[in-house]
Design a protein around this motif. Structure first.
Motif, PDB file in Angstrom:
ATOM      1  N   GLU A  32       0.484   5.512  -3.369  1.00 25.50           N
ATOM      2  CA  GLU A  32       0.656   5.642  -1.771  1.00 25.50           C
ATOM      3  C   GLU A  32       1.738   6.891  -1.885  1.00 25.50           C
ATOM      4  O   GLU A  32       1.634   7.641  -0.696  1.00 25.50           O
ATOM      5  CB  GLU A  32       0.909   4.534  -1.165  1.00 25.50           C
ATOM      6  N   LEU A  36       1.399  10.357   0.550  1.00 27.19           N
ATOM      7  CA  LEU A  36       2.245  10.702   1.802  1.00 27.19           C
ATOM      8  C   LEU A  36       2.871  11.964   1.417  1.00 27.19           C
ATOM      9  O   LEU A  36       3.099  12.713   2.114  1.00 27.19           O
ATOM     10  CB  LEU A  36       3.147   9.553   2.013  1.00 27.19           C
ATOM     11  N   ARG A  63      -6.214   4.763   5.728  1.00 27.38           N
ATOM     12  CA  ARG A  63      -5.014   3.824   5.999  1.00 27.38           C
ATOM     13  C   ARG A  63      -3.843   4.622   5.762  1.00 27.38           C
ATOM     14  O   ARG A  63      -2.852   4.739   6.605  1.00 27.38           O
ATOM     15  CB  ARG A  63      -4.975   2.650   5.334  1.00 27.38           C
ATOM     16  N   VAL A  64      -3.720   5.828   4.671  1.00 33.01           N
ATOM     17  CA  VAL A  64      -2.632   6.431   4.492  1.00 33.01           C
ATOM     18  C   VAL A  64      -2.298   7.529   5.373  1.00 33.01           C
ATOM     19  O   VAL A  64      -1.234   8.015   5.785  1.00 33.01           O
ATOM     20  CB  VAL A  64      -2.421   6.853   2.992  1.00 33.01           C
ATOM     21  N   ARG A  67      -0.913   6.147   8.493  1.00 36.22           N
ATOM     22  CA  ARG A  67       0.680   6.042   8.285  1.00 36.22           C
ATOM     23  C   ARG A  67       1.295   7.536   8.661  1.00 36.22           C
ATOM     24  O   ARG A  67       2.472   7.420   9.339  1.00 36.22           O
ATOM     25  CB  ARG A  67       1.291   5.829   6.757  1.00 36.22           C
ATOM     26  N   ARG A  70       1.436   8.046  12.308  1.00 36.26           N
ATOM     27  CA  ARG A  70       2.684   7.084  13.069  1.00 36.26           C
ATOM     28  C   ARG A  70       4.078   7.605  12.677  1.00 36.26           C
ATOM     29  O   ARG A  70       4.886   7.704  13.563  1.00 36.26           O
ATOM     30  CB  ARG A  70       2.594   5.853  12.531  1.00 36.26           C
ATOM     31  N   GLN A  71       4.123   8.465  11.608  1.00 34.17           N
ATOM     32  CA  GLN A  71       5.413   9.332  11.026  1.00 34.17           C
ATOM     33  C   GLN A  71       5.591  10.293  11.666  1.00 34.17           C
ATOM     34  O   GLN A  71       6.647  10.854  11.791  1.00 34.17           O
ATOM     35  CB  GLN A  71       5.603   8.922   9.560  1.00 34.17           C
ATOM     36  N   ASN A 109      -8.315   1.434  10.401  1.00 35.08           N
ATOM     37  CA  ASN A 109      -7.413   2.185   9.399  1.00 35.08           C
ATOM     38  C   ASN A 109      -6.555   3.143   9.893  1.00 35.08           C
ATOM     39  O   ASN A 109      -5.571   3.279   9.379  1.00 35.08           O
ATOM     40  CB  ASN A 109      -8.530   2.667   8.547  1.00 35.08           C
ATOM     41  N   GLY A 111      -5.401   3.631  12.813  1.00 36.43           N
ATOM     42  CA  GLY A 111      -4.274   3.296  14.046  1.00 36.43           C
ATOM     43  C   GLY A 111      -4.704   3.936  15.243  1.00 36.43           C
ATOM     44  O   GLY A 111      -3.257   4.267  16.018  1.00 36.43           O
TER      45      GLY A 111
END
Length: 327
Positions: A32, A36, A63-64, A67, A70-71, A109, A111
């Motif tokens: 992961e 990222l 899903r990654v 992330r 969101r970041q 997944n 978001g």
């Protein structure tokens, strides 16, 4: 980075995007943290389009990417996902109820409340001509589960069928120097209709990186090992359907086209970007260095007419007999 219209979505995206299949683990193990790092490098390099699917790592890729969203909310990334291959490839499964369930899972997944672009993931051929399927996709748009929809295809005939549909925003198709058939009818038809072309497998699973030779081996969990005969999915997805040894030879023939301080991979991506109907090309990347190299293809000047002639000649001599009539 140059921006182009993403078909009928109403969005503009950078011409070099990122394909995120490898982040699901089908190209060998990717942690992961490594995934990222690739995603953040893509944002830093000016990438604004990421392509994934619910089946890549059974949702791990989505899903990654979630992330990342969101970041890095300031990045204004357009995420295209795909649906339909977590179930058996049966036309009867392409229903509104299943579409709702599949897109709800992808929304979770990633978001997000609404998916930017959902593509049918190389479904059975009859699906492309089914009115009920497109009615269901239109319903997803009306329900604001998705903002737009498109299709991912294996064959040029499937692409042409989808382009005729007024709601189809994009067509994702294999297009590279070893898969030239879409230039004949698909790209012109998409251009006339205002449908975006998403060019996948742009480096023929790495053959057009110029880094392989006849002795190169891949891991057992890499589709370049286990799908060479098409036993897992369409063989055209692996090395663009080209015999590995032939592909290595053809890539070597193209090496003289590479200018100083560039790479064969960049030239191969530039060849695709020279096709004005292409909205975005989606090379994968296993590390940030590859991300930056791929993005650099957008900075290369258009290839010369002589270079395009040489690509065509190599294709006609070595590749055409193997792939041209199959897809």
């Amino acid at each position: 980075m140059e921006q182009r219209n993403l078909g009928r979505t109403g969005r503009k995206v950078g011409v070099v995007g990122l394909g995120a299949w490898q982040l699901g683990g089908d190209w060998g193990e990717v942690t992961e943290a490594e995934a990222l790092a690739v995603l953040n490098a893509a944002v830093d390099a000016g990438v604004t389009f990421i392509d994934t699917a619910d089946v890549y790592g059974d949702g791990r890729s989505e899903r990654v990417i979630g992330r990342l969203l969101r970041q890095r909310p300031e990045a204004d990334i357009t995420v295209a996902t795909k649906m339909g291959r977590r179930a058996a490839l049966d036309p009867s499964h392409y229903t509104l109820d299943n579409f709702r369930a599949w897109t709800d899972r992808s929304r979770e997944n990633l978001g997000v409340d609404r998916l930017d672009l959902v593509q049918l993931h190389c479904p059975p051929t009859p699906v492309y001509g089914n009115d009920v399927v497109y009615d269901a996709l239109d319903t997803l748009v009306a329900e604001e589960r998705i903002a737009a929809y498109g299709v991912s295809v294996e064959t040029c005939a499937e692409a042409l069928t989808a382009i005729e549909r007024p709601g189809v925003a994009t067509v994702q198709i294999i297009l590279n120097a070893f898969r030239r058939k879409p230039l004949e009818e698909v790209l012109p038809a998409a251009g006339r209709a205002g449908v975006g072309i998403i060019a996948r497998v742009p480096l023929a699973s790495g053959l057009l990186s110029g880094k392989y030779d006849a002795s190169t081996q891949f891991g057992d969990n890499d589709h370049r090992t286990y799908n060479r005969d098409g036993s897992a999915f369409d063989v055209g997805e692996t090395f663009a359907g080209v015999d590995f040894a032939t592909g290595v030879e053809a890539a070597g023939r193209l090496e003289p086209l590479v200018p100083t301080k560039a790479s064969l991979a960049q030239v191969a991506l530039r060849w695709i970007l020279d096709q004005r109907e292409v909205s975005v090309v989606i090379p994968g990347a296993r590390n940030p260095v590859q991300v930056w190299s791929n993005a650099g293809a957008a900075e290369l000047p258009r290839l010369t007419a002589g270079a395009h002639d040489e690509v065509r000649a190599v294709y006609d001599e070595l590749i055409r007999p193997q792939v041209h009539e199959r897809w």
